[in-house]
Design a protein around this motif. Structure first.
Motif, PDB file in Angstrom:
ATOM      1  N   GLU A   1       0.844  -1.190   0.000  1.00  0.00           N
ATOM      2  CA  GLU A   1       0.000   0.000   0.000  1.00  0.00           C
ATOM      3  C   GLU A   1       0.885   1.248   0.000  1.00  0.00           C
ATOM      4  O   GLU A   1       1.981   1.257   0.573  1.00  0.00           O
ATOM      5  CB  GLU A   1      -0.888   0.017   1.236  1.00  0.00           C
ATOM      6  N   GLN A   2       0.372   2.320  -0.602  1.00  0.00           N
ATOM      7  CA  GLN A   2       1.157   3.552  -0.697  1.00  0.00           C
ATOM      8  C   GLN A   2       1.499   4.111   0.688  1.00  0.00           C
ATOM      9  O   GLN A   2       2.653   4.476   0.959  1.00  0.00           O
ATOM     10  CB  GLN A   2       0.401   4.599  -1.512  1.00  0.00           C
ATOM     11  N   LEU A   3       0.544   4.146   1.582  1.00  0.00           N
ATOM     12  CA  LEU A   3       0.794   4.711   2.901  1.00  0.00           C
ATOM     13  C   LEU A   3       1.723   3.837   3.738  1.00  0.00           C
ATOM     14  O   LEU A   3       2.458   4.345   4.591  1.00  0.00           O
ATOM     15  CB  LEU A   3      -0.524   4.944   3.631  1.00  0.00           C
ATOM     16  N   ASP A   4       1.705   2.537   3.503  1.00  0.00           N
ATOM     17  CA  ASP A   4       2.669   1.672   4.184  1.00  0.00           C
ATOM     18  C   ASP A   4       4.088   1.973   3.710  1.00  0.00           C
ATOM     19  O   ASP A   4       5.041   1.974   4.502  1.00  0.00           O
ATOM     20  CB  ASP A   4       2.329   0.202   3.936  1.00  0.00           C
ATOM     21  N   LEU A   5       4.241   2.222   2.423  1.00  0.00           N
ATOM     22  CA  LEU A   5       5.564   2.574   1.898  1.00  0.00           C
ATOM     23  C   LEU A   5       6.034   3.914   2.469  1.00  0.00           C
ATOM     24  O   LEU A   5       7.222   4.085   2.779  1.00  0.00           O
ATOM     25  CB  LEU A   5       5.535   2.626   0.371  1.00  0.00           C
ATOM     26  N   ILE A   6       5.114   4.867   2.611  1.00  0.00           N
ATOM     27  CA  ILE A   6       5.462   6.150   3.215  1.00  0.00           C
ATOM     28  C   ILE A   6       5.890   5.943   4.669  1.00  0.00           C
ATOM     29  O   ILE A   6       6.864   6.525   5.144  1.00  0.00           O
ATOM     30  CB  ILE A   6       4.274   7.125   3.145  1.00  0.00           C
ATOM     31  N   TYR A   7       5.161   5.094   5.374  1.00  0.00           N
ATOM     32  CA  TYR A   7       5.477   4.825   6.783  1.00  0.00           C
ATOM     33  C   TYR A   7       6.885   4.259   6.932  1.00  0.00           C
ATOM     34  O   TYR A   7       7.645   4.662   7.812  1.00  0.00           O
ATOM     35  CB  TYR A   7       4.450   3.850   7.359  1.00  0.00           C
ATOM     36  N   HIS A   8       7.253   3.328   6.067  1.00  0.00           N
ATOM     37  CA  HIS A   8       8.545   2.654   6.198  1.00  0.00           C
ATOM     38  C   HIS A   8       9.695   3.417   5.549  1.00  0.00           C
ATOM     39  O   HIS A   8      10.839   3.320   6.005  1.00  0.00           O
ATOM     40  CB  HIS A   8       8.470   1.254   5.588  1.00  0.00           C
ATOM     41  N   PHE A   9       9.424   4.193   4.480  1.00  0.00           N
ATOM     42  CA  PHE A   9      10.507   4.800   3.714  1.00  0.00           C
ATOM     43  C   PHE A   9      10.399   6.315   3.560  1.00  0.00           C
ATOM     44  O   PHE A   9      11.172   6.920   2.811  1.00  0.00           O
ATOM     45  CB  PHE A   9      10.577   4.159   2.313  1.00  0.00           C
ATOM     46  N   GLY A  10       9.446   6.916   4.271  1.00  0.00           N
ATOM     47  CA  GLY A  10       9.322   8.359   4.172  1.00  0.00           C
ATOM     48  C   GLY A  10       8.841   8.785   2.798  1.00  0.00           C
ATOM     49  O   GLY A  10       8.122   8.064   2.112  1.00  0.00           O
ATOM     50  N   LYS A  11       9.251   9.985   2.373  1.00  0.00           N
ATOM     51  CA  LYS A  11       8.772  10.507   1.092  1.00  0.00           C
ATOM     52  C   LYS A  11       9.259   9.671  -0.087  1.00  0.00           C
ATOM     53  O   LYS A  11       8.626   9.681  -1.146  1.00  0.00           O
ATOM     54  CB  LYS A  11       9.197  11.959   0.911  1.00  0.00           C
ATOM     55  N   ALA A  12      10.359   8.932   0.080  1.00  0.00           N
ATOM     56  CA  ALA A  12      10.807   8.045  -0.994  1.00  0.00           C
ATOM     57  C   ALA A  12       9.777   6.953  -1.267  1.00  0.00           C
ATOM     58  O   ALA A  12       9.728   6.393  -2.364  1.00  0.00           O
ATOM     59  CB  ALA A  12      12.150   7.413  -0.642  1.00  0.00           C
ATOM     60  N   GLY A  13       8.927   6.654  -0.262  1.00  0.00           N
ATOM     61  CA  GLY A  13       7.901   5.635  -0.455  1.00  0.00           C
ATOM     62  C   GLY A  13       6.934   5.972  -1.568  1.00  0.00           C
ATOM     63  O   GLY A  13       6.450   5.076  -2.276  1.00  0.00           O
ATOM     64  N   VAL A  14       6.641   7.264  -1.747  1.00  0.00           N
ATOM     65  CA  VAL A  14       5.760   7.670  -2.841  1.00  0.00           C
ATOM     66  C   VAL A  14       6.426   7.407  -4.182  1.00  0.00           C
ATOM     67  O   VAL A  14       5.797   6.939  -5.130  1.00  0.00           O
ATOM     68  CB  VAL A  14       5.388   9.165  -2.711  1.00  0.00           C
ATOM     69  N   THR A  15       7.722   7.717  -4.243  1.00  0.00           N
ATOM     70  CA  THR A  15       8.455   7.450  -5.486  1.00  0.00           C
ATOM     71  C   THR A  15       8.436   5.967  -5.819  1.00  0.00           C
ATOM     72  O   THR A  15       8.197   5.580  -6.966  1.00  0.00           O
ATOM     73  CB  THR A  15       9.910   7.945  -5.366  1.00  0.00           C
ATOM     74  N   TYR A  16       8.682   5.112  -4.818  1.00  0.00           N
ATOM     75  CA  TYR A  16       8.653   3.664  -5.067  1.00  0.00           C
ATOM     76  C   TYR A  16       7.274   3.225  -5.539  1.00  0.00           C
ATOM     77  O   TYR A  16       7.162   2.390  -6.445  1.00  0.00           O
ATOM     78  CB  TYR A  16       9.038   2.890  -3.800  1.00  0.00           C
ATOM     79  N   TYR A  17       6.236   3.776  -4.932  1.00  0.00           N
ATOM     80  CA  TYR A  17       4.866   3.411  -5.302  1.00  0.00           C
ATOM     81  C   TYR A  17       4.596   3.774  -6.766  1.00  0.00           C
ATOM     82  O   TYR A  17       3.971   2.999  -7.503  1.00  0.00           O
ATOM     83  CB  TYR A  17       3.882   4.127  -4.381  1.00  0.00           C
ATOM     84  N   ARG A  18       5.048   4.945  -7.175  1.00  0.00           N
ATOM     85  CA  ARG A  18       4.826   5.375  -8.554  1.00  0.00           C
ATOM     86  C   ARG A  18       5.680   4.587  -9.543  1.00  0.00           C
ATOM     87  O   ARG A  18       5.207   4.151 -10.587  1.00  0.00           O
ATOM     88  CB  ARG A  18       5.130   6.868  -8.684  1.00  0.00           C
ATOM     89  N   ARG A  19       6.950   4.423  -9.202  1.00  0.00           N
ATOM     90  CA  ARG A  19       7.851   3.758 -10.143  1.00  0.00           C
ATOM     91  C   ARG A  19       7.432   2.322 -10.422  1.00  0.00           C
ATOM     92  O   ARG A  19       7.501   1.846 -11.551  1.00  0.00           O
ATOM     93  CB  ARG A  19       9.282   3.766  -9.597  1.00  0.00           C
ATOM     94  N   VAL A  20       7.005   1.621  -9.376  1.00  0.00           N
ATOM     95  CA  VAL A  20       6.640   0.220  -9.568  1.00  0.00           C
ATOM     96  C   VAL A  20       5.362   0.091 -10.392  1.00  0.00           C
ATOM     97  O   VAL A  20       5.026  -0.999 -10.861  1.00  0.00           O
ATOM     98  CB  VAL A  20       6.517  -0.495  -8.204  1.00  0.00           C
ATOM     99  N   ARG A  21       4.681   1.204 -10.585  1.00  0.00           N
ATOM    100  CA  ARG A  21       3.516   1.247 -11.483  1.00  0.00           C
ATOM    101  C   ARG A  21       3.867   1.867 -12.833  1.00  0.00           C
ATOM    102  O   ARG A  21       2.986   2.194 -13.628  1.00  0.00           O
ATOM    103  CB  ARG A  21       2.371   2.008 -10.802  1.00  0.00           C
TER     104      ARG A  21
END
Length: 378
Positions: free
Chosen positions: A226-246
């Motif tokens: 989930e996007q918010l889980d990635l934000i929780y674990h990786f901070g703002k980089a989590g949004v980048t990971y969420y977008r890139r993997v899509r």
């Protein structure tokens, strides 16, 4: 559903598959230029660094050709370790002026096809060929550029073609050397899901280890988060990971780079005359440059040391590496190596400066909602 997803939902990002982006990455650029100038080097392990026997075991590897890499020699490795791994390696100090000249010639070839070119460093660039000078498809243009670089400069390159920077960059690294990988929109998701997370730009060893702790090993595993889980674990980089993997990356190819260098220098009221004083001052400068690079989300391939003595004589010395540098300890090692070459304590040091040039972007995007959500990590 994620615990955090029940608290707040972020809008799903939209994709843009209309662009045609090429990433050109030169193959072992520094050593390839040296082999071109000295054909007798071909087929032999070439290492761009001073030979450790001439420096008392000091020095750091800028890059190595593919033969030397088979021995385990890598950029940023100590020259002494490189010598231990590959004692038959040919050590060359390197010629930055020659590398710059070759880089300019490569860009001239690219400009035959488009003016939408963003040099990321001395040996790589993005091209937006959605509209181009020859009305060719992106794959044909990549092939033409690779062939022209080889025919005219006797240098090999690898290329990635896709609809955004993220995919084009990963694709260019898939079939090195002299490779060409095309990732069309219809195959993007399968391509991304098959990748190991270490292949994602911005995922270094520490982040990869953290992902592994979360049972994330591949793009498919990352996609399931989930996007918010990635934000929780990786901070703002989590949004980048969420977008890139899509397969989402809206960054444009920028013709004008914002800055060419990041540097700091200090003038000392009392001349530095002790080795410990100089090294402590250099460590502080590297820390300041590291922080400044972080602010602008850049890293660089060249570090420059400036030294001014009591006599006001000023000297500069630089060293370049194949990989982008944003690690302060590695920067400090390079700076100390440069100091050992031009430093003269007996002259009294009045000014020291450290500059990182040949900048490239760190793969990260800002998150507008991050400040609102940061309390979730507490």
């Amino acid at each position: 559903m994620s615990t955090f997803s029940r608290v707040i939902e972020l809008p799903e990002p939209r994709n843009d598959e209309s662009r045609k982006i090429i990433h050109i990455d030169m193959d072992a650029f520094f050593s390839s230029v040296e082999e071109r100038e000295r054909p007798s080097l071909r087929g032999k392990p070439v290492i761009i660094a001073k030979h450790p026997r001439k420096t008392g075991g000091k020095g750091i590897v800028s890059t190595a050709n593919y033969i030397a890499r088979q021995y385990g020699v890598r950029s940023a490795m100590s020259a002494y370790e490189a010598y231990q791994r590959c004692p038959e390696g040919i050590f060359i100090e390197g010629n930055y002026a020659a590398y710059q000249k070759a880089s300019a010639q490569i860009q001239s070839i690219m400009k035959r096809y488009t003016d939408m070119i963003e040099p990321m460093s001395i040996d790589e660039a993005y091209l937006d060929v959605t509209e181009n000078k020859h009305a060719c498809c992106a794959t044909q243009i990549a092939q033409h550029i690779q062939r022209a670089i080889w025919r005219e400069l006797q240098l090999s390159s690898s290329a990635g073609v896709s609809y955004n920077k993220f995919l084009a960059k990963i694709a260019s690294d898939m079939k090195k050397p002299s490779g060409l990988t095309v990732v069309p929109p219809t195959k993007a998701m399968a391509f991304i899901h098959s990748l190991k997370v270490e292949k994602f730009p911005g995922v270094g060893p520490k982040t990869a280890a953290k992902m592994h702790d979360l049972h994330i090993y591949t793009g498919a595993d990352l996609y399931a988060m989930e996007q918010l889980d990635l934000i929780y674990h990786f901070g703002k980089a989590g949004v980048t990971y969420y977008r890139r993997v899509r397969g989402i990356d809206h960054r444009p190819v920028c013709i004008h780079r914002e800055r060419q260098s990041v540097g700091k220098e200090h003038t000392y009221p009392r001349a530095l005359v002790a080795e410990g004083e100089v090294r402590e001052a250099l460590k502080k400068l590297c820390q300041e440059v590291h922080v400044a690079l972080g602010r602008v989300r850049k890293k660089g391939k060249t570090v420059v040391l400036k030294v001014r003595y009591r006599s006001f004589e000023t000297y500069t010395k630089r060293v370049s590496v194949a990989e982008g540098m944003d690690d302060k300890l590695l920067m400090f090692r390079y700076v100390c190596e440069l100091w050992e070459e031009i430093g003269q304590l007996s002259e009294g040091v009045r000014l020291l400066g450290v500059t990182v040039t040949n900048l490239m972007c760190v793969e990260e995007e800002p998150l507008s909602l991050f400040s609102c959500l940061s309390h979730m990590r507490a």
